[in-house]
Design an enzyme around this catalytic site. Structure first.
Site, PDB file in Angstrom:
ATOM      1  N   ASP A 407     -33.961   9.924 -27.161  1.00 27.34           N
ATOM      2  CA  ASP A 407     -34.397   8.524 -27.133  1.00 27.34           C
ATOM      3  C   ASP A 407     -33.363   7.701 -26.366  1.00 27.34           C
ATOM      4  O   ASP A 407     -32.284   8.196 -26.037  1.00 27.34           O
ATOM      5  CB  ASP A 407     -34.518   8.062 -28.597  1.00 27.34           C
ATOM      6  CG  ASP A 407     -35.103   6.673 -28.703  1.00 27.34           C
ATOM      7  OD1 ASP A 407     -35.814   6.253 -27.777  1.00 27.34           O
ATOM      8  OD2 ASP A 407     -34.846   6.013 -29.736  1.00 27.34           O
ATOM      9  N   GLU A 410     -33.144   5.530 -21.061  1.00 28.19           N
ATOM     10  CA  GLU A 410     -33.522   4.837 -19.796  1.00 28.19           C
ATOM     11  C   GLU A 410     -32.340   4.695 -18.851  1.00 28.19           C
ATOM     12  O   GLU A 410     -32.573   4.679 -17.656  1.00 28.19           O
ATOM     13  CB  GLU A 410     -34.124   3.468 -20.120  1.00 28.19           C
ATOM     14  CG  GLU A 410     -35.477   3.542 -20.791  1.00 28.19           C
ATOM     15  CD  GLU A 410     -35.420   4.126 -22.203  1.00 28.19           C
ATOM     16  OE1 GLU A 410     -34.390   3.931 -22.869  1.00 28.19           O
ATOM     17  OE2 GLU A 410     -36.383   4.784 -22.608  1.00 28.19           O
ATOM     18  N   ASP A 485     -41.871   2.040 -27.991  1.00 30.61           N
ATOM     19  CA  ASP A 485     -42.024   1.137 -29.140  1.00 30.61           C
ATOM     20  C   ASP A 485     -43.220   0.206 -29.005  1.00 30.61           C
ATOM     21  O   ASP A 485     -43.096  -0.955 -28.622  1.00 30.61           O
ATOM     22  CB  ASP A 485     -40.741   0.321 -29.320  1.00 30.61           C
ATOM     23  CG  ASP A 485     -39.563   1.212 -29.645  1.00 30.61           C
ATOM     24  OD1 ASP A 485     -39.780   2.373 -30.041  1.00 30.61           O
ATOM     25  OD2 ASP A 485     -38.413   0.741 -29.501  1.00 30.61           O
TER      26      ASP A 485
HETATM   27  C1  GLC Z   1     -35.994   3.362 -30.549  1.00 36.70           C
HETATM   28  C2  GLC Z   1     -37.101   4.395 -30.450  1.00 36.70           C
HETATM   29  C3  GLC Z   1     -37.740   4.586 -31.791  1.00 36.70           C
HETATM   30  C4  GLC Z   1     -36.690   4.986 -32.811  1.00 36.70           C
HETATM   31  C5  GLC Z   1     -35.575   3.941 -32.862  1.00 36.70           C
HETATM   32  C6  GLC Z   1     -34.429   4.363 -33.761  1.00 36.70           C
HETATM   33  O1  GLC Z   1     -36.508   2.116 -30.815  1.00 36.70           O
HETATM   34  O2  GLC Z   1     -38.035   4.071 -29.471  1.00 36.70           O
HETATM   35  O3  GLC Z   1     -38.752   5.551 -31.707  1.00 36.70           O
HETATM   36  O4  GLC Z   1     -37.256   5.110 -34.060  1.00 36.70           O
HETATM   37  O5  GLC Z   1     -35.063   3.733 -31.564  1.00 36.70           O
HETATM   38  O6  GLC Z   1     -33.898   5.565 -33.382  1.00 36.70           O
END
Ligand code: GLC
Length: 802
Positions: A407, A410, A485
């Protein structure tokens, strides 16, 4: 400071006339008077690469997107010089290069129809601030031309009339038309005159695409640095374009393990261990199938990657094993930000080995993410990727985690206006050192690649499973993905549907959304409709941010729980069908989800449809996207379609109302199809499969279906231990013939097919299996004839009386 320089005011520059032409096997060089060189490579009869320099020489040719496994080779190549043009002819294309200005026109070699032509064509602006060029390309956009693709854009499927940007961006609670968001996939398909072609602009700098938005008859794309370097991919079928693009940028290197196509439950975050167990036990108690449970950032110690919070997870190895014994595969999150902490071994090692990204003048790239201030590995350095992959040993090999979720890649940085690294950060770029301007869009891809290498190593002999948020073209080789998200709204259900289809037509089929919405909380009805859509998304996961309440299938009362269970069960029944579609994707790059335009581009009605799609070869589905709806209007592509709930046959080529109360969804099967089904299991591998059901949908005429099978994990299938069954159905007014052809060395456990025949227009009077008459043993319920035969039959022949 000098501001008003001559350079700044130069504006657009264009190539002048060709003064030199050179051919080197499959590559042609056209040089102009003003030092522009067009390097044109014929990769295949239908794939041409155009690469331009404005300085007379090219930089090192390097791309993260193009796979070394891409097919190359053509059947025909001829170059002719006319008064005004160079004319390059392959078996599929004729390409004219204007001697006057390098302008390109591309025709179909078979019928000479113009497919695509430059407007201004290649032009550029010198980059006053950074050096090099802002490289630009403009093409003529025809009336009635449509555009599709570009990855995860949350906009109408047909991109015509819009402008987009590619710059991977952390986009919490994005909305319809937010741009850019997490991914950068600079590939689109144009469709005009029933002919589809693709353009892949392989440039990782911030890039833009304008589809007849600024000027009605012009489509253009440009990037703030790098080369004008694009691939022209001809169909004429859109599916062929997508397949060729996927071939060029890579199909997934491996099939996913079958469990990864099951249902996944996730939340930010399930902890401590007792909470995780409470959730997994509830799935089993309520008999809702589920294969994967996720650990979000709170499993770690202070959000330090590769650590565990020992208070909440005192013995992760035991927990992971207990979950595995109950059929749950544990998937854990790993982010790129490494906490600055001199006591933390991962940090210390990366620092010692000089693996973190640095600013142009030397300091480390420091940024805040979940753990507070962090440094970030430079995944564009092969040595760093190797190191990173090694970090997974404990998590995967020792503890037994089965999948990793990447995650924030980017890369996301908190509390700064641009949400990411500054432009000046330096990267290795596999030995082609550059700034973040060039490496930004591929950073997440290289992280996922390094993670994949780790899983491959330590999960062996099992298959790796990775999920990523950010991606560039080619990332599909290593990982699955989700759309980031989103929000628990009906509009986001529409967005999720469009994004999954768009990802599939952008070469990245293994995609899905946070079902139910990540931010905010859905009502039961929205959650139900979202699960209904989700059963058709190759990546099928519920995820939500815990501060907005619970989001498990049982959160919304008994009615919702029952409906959700019913739909997850359908997904599990369809696993052999989906697995077969996945195999085709891995083998040929064939998208698993097909927007109607991909399914039938000749039918102009499909060009602006967004909601309906064809899942695999034969299943047409259309989600209900509105609250309180008891059904909806939808478009049926040309052909005949069976309603899976009633077996009613619908004649396509028109829009129709379909009843669909909350416990239902419009799902149809194409006539002639044979749909393989497994029994319902609580998780993949729970049961020994004794019988596979083949749902046969009668058609007067012919249709082909396939069933791929193997051990559902491991590498044996790559050595020929798979089985591919091809079924050829031929229906006549009083006969039905199913021929089976089998390839491959794998022998599945089951011995029997339970054949369920829908819509048979005659009474069966004789059944022959491999030309031998067998007793008329069959059951007939609600017009469906059911018979059981050995799976190795070659021909099943039903003869009837009308
Ligand atoms: C980001 C991700 C989400 C995750 C969060 C905490 O917002 O996109 O899926 O739950 O981080 O790790």
């Amino acid at each position: 400071m000098i501001v008003n320089t001559e350079l700044e005011n130069k504006g657009n520059l264009v190539p002048s006339k060709i003064i030199n032409f050179k051919k080197d096997v499959d590559t042609l060089y056209f040089s102009t008077e003003n030092d522009v060189v067009l390097q044109l490579t014929v990769l295949r009869d239908s794939v041409l690469r155009f690469r331009y320099t404005t300085t007379g020489t090219f930089d090192n040719d390097f791309s993260y997107a193009i796979t070394k496994y891409a097919s190359t080779g053509y059947n025909h190549l001829e170059i002719e010089e006319t008064k005004t043009n160079y004319v390059i002819t392959t078996k599929k294309l004729i390409c004219h290069i204007s001697k006057e200005n390098l302008g390109v026109k591309i025709y179909d070699a078979i019928d000479n129809v113009l497919i695509n032509e430059d407007e201004t064509g290649f032009h550029w602006e010198e980059s006053y601030e950074y050096g090099g060029d802002v490289v630009k390309m403009s093409k003529v956009s025809k009336d009635g031309e449509s555009y599709y693709g570009l990855g995860d854009k949350p906009s109408h499927l047909n991109l015509k009339g819009k402008r987009f940007e590619n710059w991977a961006t952390d986009s919490y609670a994005y909305g319809k038309d937010t741009d850019p968001i997490y991914k950068s996939i600079p590939f689109y398909t144009g469709l005009h005159n029933k002919k589809a072609y693709g353009i892949f602009f392989d440039n990782s700098f911030r890039s833009f695409f304008d589809f007849a938005h600024e000027r009605r008859n012009v489509t253009s794309f440009w990037a703030l640095g790098g080369e004008m370097n694009y691939y022209f991919i001809y169909g004429p079928k859109m599916t062929e374009v997508v397949e060729s693009y996927t071939d060029l940028t890579g199909k997934p290197h491996l099939l996913p393990p079958l469990w990864a196509l099951g249902f996944h439950q996730c939340k930010w975050s399930y902890y401590p261990e007792s909470k995780v167990k409470e959730v997994t036990s509830k799935f089993r108690d309520l008999k809702i199938p589920c294969d994967a449970i996720y650990l979000d950032i709170d499993y770690m110690e202070g959000f330090r990657c590769f650590t565990w919070n020992k208070e909440h997870f005192p013995d992760p190895k035991r927990m992971v094993k207990e979950l595995a014994d109950d059929g749950f595969k544990t998937v854990a999150i790993i982010d790129p930000g490494i906490k600055i902490d001199k006591e933390y071994s991962v940090f210390k090692e990366a620092l010692e080995k000089d693996y973190f990204c640095k600013r142009a003048d030397g300091p480390y790239m420091k940024g805040k993410v979940w753990p507070g201030e962090c440094y970030f590995p430079d995944y564009t350095n092969p040595e760093v990727r190797e190191w990173w992959s090694g970090l997974f040993k404990e998590l995967i090999e020792d503890i037994g985690v089965k999948g990793v979720w990447n995650d924030m890649n980017e890369p996301a940085v908190m509390e700064v206006p641009n949400k990411t690294f500054p432009d000046d950060v330096r990267h290795d770029y596999d030995g082609n050192p550059c700034s973040h301007r060039k490496a930004h869009n591929i950073y997440g891809m290289q992280m996922a690649r390094a993670t994949y290498q780790g899983l491959k190593k330590f999960a062996y002999p099992k298959r790796p499973f990775v999920i990523t948020r950010s991606a560039y073209s080619g990332t599909q080789r290593y990982t699955s993905t989700w759309t980031g998200d989103n929000v628990a709204t009906w509009e986001h259900l529409w967005i999720a549907n469009v994004q999954a289809q768009r990802m599939a037509m952008s070469g990245f089929s293994f995609a899905g959304s946070d079902i139910g919405g990540f931010a905010e909380q859905p009502q039961g009805e929205l959650f139900t409709r979202w699960v209904q859509l989700g059963i058709f998304h190759p990546f099928f996961r519920v995820h939500s941010s815990g501060d907005h309440g619970d989001q498990e299938p049982w959160t919304f009362g008994k009615e919702v729980t029952d409906i959700v269970r019913k739909f997850i069960e359908i997904r599990y029944q369809l696993l052999p069908y989906l697995y077969t579609a996945f195999w085709k994707y891995v083998e040929d790059g064939t998208p698993i989800l097909n927007s109607l335009v991909l399914y039938d581009q000749d039918d102009v009605q499909t060009h602006y449809r967004t909601d309906e799609f064809v899942f695999g070869d034969h299943i047409l589905a259309c989600p209900i996207l509105e609250q309180n709806a008891k059904g909806r209007r939808m478009y049926f592509p040309i052909g005949k379609w069976y309603d899976i709930w009633t077996d009613q046959v619908i004649n396509g080529g028109r829009e129709m109302w379909v009843d669909s109360d909350l416990d239902s969804m419009p799902i149809f099967v194409k006539e002639g199809a044979i749909i393989p089904k497994y029994p319902i299991q609580q998780y993949v591998g729970e049961k020994k499969i004794e019988t596979v059901v083949l749902d046969v949908y009668y058609k007067e005429g012919k249709e082909r279906s396939q069933l791929f099978d193997d051990a559902h994990d491991g590498y044996d299938y790559t050595k020929g231990r798979y089985s591919l069954r091809t079924f050829k159905l031929t229906g006549k007014p009083n006969e039905l013939i199913i021929q089976q052809h089998k390839e491959g060395k794998f022998d599945a456990d089951y011995e029997t097919f339970e054949i369920k025949i829908h819509g048979l227009p005659f009474e069966i009077s004789e059944i022959q299996v491999d030309n031998v008459i067998i007793p008329l043993e069959r059951i007939e319920t609600n017009g469906i004839s059911i018979l059981r035969i050995n799976k190795e039959f070659s021909e099943l022949h039903l003869i009837g009386t009308i």
